[in-house]
Design a protein around this motif. Sequence first.
Motif, PDB file in Angstrom:
ATOM      1  N   ALA A  42      14.107   9.512   3.081  1.00 34.92           N
ATOM      2  CA  ALA A  42      12.607   9.864   3.008  1.00 34.92           C
ATOM      3  C   ALA A  42      11.847   9.521   4.231  1.00 34.92           C
ATOM      4  O   ALA A  42      10.889  10.097   4.351  1.00 34.92           O
ATOM      5  CB  ALA A  42      12.231   8.332   2.108  1.00 34.92           C
ATOM      6  N   VAL A  43      12.215   8.984   5.132  1.00 34.98           N
ATOM      7  CA  VAL A  43      11.625   9.077   6.497  1.00 34.98           C
ATOM      8  C   VAL A  43      11.429  10.233   6.753  1.00 34.98           C
ATOM      9  O   VAL A  43      10.041  10.830   7.141  1.00 34.98           O
ATOM     10  CB  VAL A  43      12.160   7.937   7.585  1.00 34.98           C
ATOM     11  N   LEU A  44      12.388  11.274   7.083  1.00 31.66           N
ATOM     12  CA  LEU A  44      12.292  12.408   7.354  1.00 31.66           C
ATOM     13  C   LEU A  44      11.520  13.448   6.372  1.00 31.66           C
ATOM     14  O   LEU A  44      10.579  14.337   6.792  1.00 31.66           O
ATOM     15  CB  LEU A  44      13.752  12.957   7.767  1.00 31.66           C
ATOM     16  N   THR A  45      11.765  13.069   5.050  1.00 30.36           N
ATOM     17  CA  THR A  45      10.900  13.955   4.140  1.00 30.36           C
ATOM     18  C   THR A  45       9.531  13.592   4.284  1.00 30.36           C
ATOM     19  O   THR A  45       8.800  14.622   4.079  1.00 30.36           O
ATOM     20  CB  THR A  45      11.367  13.630   2.684  1.00 30.36           C
ATOM     21  N   SER A  98       0.950  -1.351   0.058  1.00 25.46           N
ATOM     22  CA  SER A  98       0.028   0.001  -0.007  1.00 25.46           C
ATOM     23  C   SER A  98       0.898   1.299  -0.120  1.00 25.46           C
ATOM     24  O   SER A  98       0.797   2.195  -0.705  1.00 25.46           O
ATOM     25  CB  SER A  98      -0.823   0.099   1.127  1.00 25.46           C
ATOM     26  N   TYR A  99       1.864   1.451   0.920  1.00 24.18           N
ATOM     27  CA  TYR A  99       2.596   2.477   1.084  1.00 24.18           C
ATOM     28  C   TYR A  99       4.081   2.534   0.312  1.00 24.18           C
ATOM     29  O   TYR A  99       4.693   3.408   0.097  1.00 24.18           O
ATOM     30  CB  TYR A  99       2.933   2.825   2.568  1.00 24.18           C
ATOM     31  N   GLY A 100       4.503   1.371  -0.120  1.00 28.46           N
ATOM     32  CA  GLY A 100       5.643   1.403  -0.633  1.00 28.46           C
ATOM     33  C   GLY A 100       5.960   2.073  -2.200  1.00 28.46           C
ATOM     34  O   GLY A 100       6.696   2.681  -2.550  1.00 28.46           O
ATOM     35  N   ALA A 101       4.874   2.181  -2.830  1.00 27.81           N
ATOM     36  CA  ALA A 101       4.605   3.007  -4.050  1.00 27.81           C
ATOM     37  C   ALA A 101       4.896   4.284  -4.054  1.00 27.81           C
ATOM     38  O   ALA A 101       5.422   5.135  -4.719  1.00 27.81           O
ATOM     39  CB  ALA A 101       3.370   2.402  -4.893  1.00 27.81           C
ATOM     40  N   ALA A 102       4.301   4.679  -2.844  1.00 28.60           N
ATOM     41  CA  ALA A 102       4.579   6.439  -2.598  1.00 28.60           C
ATOM     42  C   ALA A 102       5.896   6.563  -2.372  1.00 28.60           C
ATOM     43  O   ALA A 102       6.484   7.692  -2.758  1.00 28.60           O
ATOM     44  CB  ALA A 102       3.649   6.719  -1.250  1.00 28.60           C
ATOM     45  N   THR A 103       6.601   5.743  -1.539  1.00 27.25           N
ATOM     46  CA  THR A 103       8.134   5.961  -1.214  1.00 27.25           C
ATOM     47  C   THR A 103       9.026   5.768  -2.506  1.00 27.25           C
ATOM     48  O   THR A 103       9.739   6.620  -2.679  1.00 27.25           O
ATOM     49  CB  THR A 103       8.635   4.724  -0.316  1.00 27.25           C
ATOM     50  N   LEU A 104       8.504   4.691  -3.360  1.00 27.17           N
ATOM     51  CA  LEU A 104       9.441   4.698  -4.665  1.00 27.17           C
ATOM     52  C   LEU A 104       9.180   5.789  -5.453  1.00 27.17           C
ATOM     53  O   LEU A 104      10.056   6.406  -6.230  1.00 27.17           O
ATOM     54  CB  LEU A 104       8.731   3.494  -5.383  1.00 27.17           C
ATOM     55  N   GLU A 105       7.863   6.362  -5.727  1.00 29.62           N
ATOM     56  CA  GLU A 105       7.497   7.522  -6.456  1.00 29.62           C
ATOM     57  C   GLU A 105       8.301   8.699  -5.922  1.00 29.62           C
ATOM     58  O   GLU A 105       9.055   9.510  -6.704  1.00 29.62           O
ATOM     59  CB  GLU A 105       6.006   8.019  -6.407  1.00 29.62           C
ATOM     60  N   LEU A 106       8.490   8.915  -4.474  1.00 32.87           N
ATOM     61  CA  LEU A 106       9.187  10.119  -4.087  1.00 32.87           C
ATOM     62  C   LEU A 106      10.770   9.855  -4.417  1.00 32.87           C
ATOM     63  O   LEU A 106      11.494  10.757  -4.524  1.00 32.87           O
ATOM     64  CB  LEU A 106       9.213  10.203  -2.542  1.00 32.87           C
ATOM     65  N   VAL A 107      11.311   8.730  -4.290  1.00 33.43           N
ATOM     66  CA  VAL A 107      12.739   8.530  -4.424  1.00 33.43           C
ATOM     67  C   VAL A 107      13.026   8.778  -5.899  1.00 33.43           C
ATOM     68  O   VAL A 107      13.976   9.336  -6.246  1.00 33.43           O
ATOM     69  CB  VAL A 107      13.235   6.954  -4.262  1.00 33.43           C
ATOM     70  N   VAL A 108      12.154   8.519  -6.775  1.00 27.31           N
ATOM     71  CA  VAL A 108      12.344   8.555  -8.380  1.00 27.31           C
ATOM     72  C   VAL A 108      12.329  10.265  -8.405  1.00 27.31           C
ATOM     73  O   VAL A 108      13.237  10.607  -9.369  1.00 27.31           O
ATOM     74  CB  VAL A 108      11.098   7.926  -9.075  1.00 27.31           C
ATOM     75  N   TRP A 109      11.351  10.783  -8.045  1.00 28.72           N
ATOM     76  CA  TRP A 109      11.353  12.395  -8.117  1.00 28.72           C
ATOM     77  C   TRP A 109      12.750  12.975  -7.711  1.00 28.72           C
ATOM     78  O   TRP A 109      13.125  13.914  -8.334  1.00 28.72           O
ATOM     79  CB  TRP A 109      10.223  12.856  -7.495  1.00 28.72           C
ATOM     80  N   ALA A 110      13.018  12.562  -6.421  1.00 33.08           N
ATOM     81  CA  ALA A 110      14.269  12.943  -5.964  1.00 33.08           C
ATOM     82  C   ALA A 110      15.540  12.742  -6.672  1.00 33.08           C
ATOM     83  O   ALA A 110      16.390  13.585  -7.085  1.00 33.08           O
ATOM     84  CB  ALA A 110      14.458  12.434  -4.361  1.00 33.08           C
ATOM     85  N   LEU A 111      15.434  11.476  -7.399  1.00 35.12           N
ATOM     86  CA  LEU A 111      16.679  11.029  -8.205  1.00 35.12           C
ATOM     87  C   LEU A 111      16.566  11.969  -9.563  1.00 35.12           C
ATOM     88  O   LEU A 111      17.906  12.294  -9.747  1.00 35.12           O
ATOM     89  CB  LEU A 111      16.556   9.886  -8.559  1.00 35.12           C
ATOM     90  N   ILE A 112      15.467  12.371  -9.954  1.00 34.50           N
ATOM     91  CA  ILE A 112      15.454  13.465 -11.040  1.00 34.50           C
ATOM     92  C   ILE A 112      15.978  14.440 -10.684  1.00 34.50           C
ATOM     93  O   ILE A 112      16.849  15.185 -11.524  1.00 34.50           O
ATOM     94  CB  ILE A 112      14.265  13.421 -11.454  1.00 34.50           C
ATOM     95  N   VAL A 113      15.668  15.358  -9.463  1.00 38.38           N
ATOM     96  CA  VAL A 113      16.361  16.422  -9.072  1.00 38.38           C
ATOM     97  C   VAL A 113      17.693  16.324  -8.785  1.00 38.38           C
ATOM     98  O   VAL A 113      18.547  17.235  -9.191  1.00 38.38           O
ATOM     99  CB  VAL A 113      15.441  16.980  -7.809  1.00 38.38           C
TER     100      VAL A 113
END
Length: 337
Positions: free
Chosen positions: A278-281, A92-107
Amino acid sequence: MLLRYLGVRLLLIVPTAWILVTVVFFLMRVVGDPISAALGGRLPPDQIAERRRAAGFDRPILTQYWEYISGLLRGDFGRSQDNRAISDIITSYGAATLELVVWALIVAFLVGIPLGRLAAKRRDKPVDVGLRLFAILVYAAPVFFVGLLLKLVFAVELGWLPVAGRASTNVELALQNVSPRTNILFIDAILYGDSGYLLDVVKHAILPAIALGLLTAGIFLRLVRINLIQTLRSDFVDAARARGLSDRVVTGRHAFRNAMIPIVTVMGMQIAMMLGGAVLTEITFEWKGLGYQLAQYLQARDFVAVQGIVAFLALVVAVMSFLVDIVVALIDPRVRF
């Protein structure tokens, strides 16, 4: 040689993951069993003892460890105190973290790599000095502090971007009806077919991605700068220039590719750092992913849930390290020997 190299790296995933999972298991037991830690002082001792027996925490720790490892081999990460399967929480929640990490890698790539090239090109000039200071600053600044500053400036003062969340409430409710639902809101918004919803999702992702991505961008900037400067001194670069190639071609086609090898090499470690950041973010921006849930379970002293989520993240890091090894082997044949 390539297959042999990849085969050895693949086999190393097993002991790496086993060590990480084992360390997490025994560290969670240092403070005692989860039932006593969560309910101690709130229930009578006899009820706590009954719940410990029901959960199996009164058995020898090695027996618990064996059962836990056996469960992991079957894909069972355990159950939380509210009797929810950890695997369902991860789904349920892993996809949200994956999405955040991908956006952060792009940045991180969009900021770190071009600025690293610029710093190398303007070596020891004011631009280079400023960029090196910028890299140190974004690397040293705590993620939550950067996130709070971004929220104060761009959300509160300027009002350009949302303060928190993955999307507006009406957008999240609408995207729950998407089929098939991926839980990655950017993809779900595309499947929904509403450009307004897609823009809303992107706007919510900008500040968390910048807060988390700048940390890695500082590392990428310094790595690209250092390795590009060293590569430009190499003999093959001098030979390329002797053939009459322009500095732009020499830097872009020859030197830059070799300078990127260390970037790819450390990507696995950086992804691990991003999962920690990602935990703190997620807490700062109320981005409801695995990091956000991990903090909630830590606060509730649900150590079984914490143990399951951390074990899953450890497995992800081990697999990502293997994938990075594949990419490095394809880029640089020397690592196969």
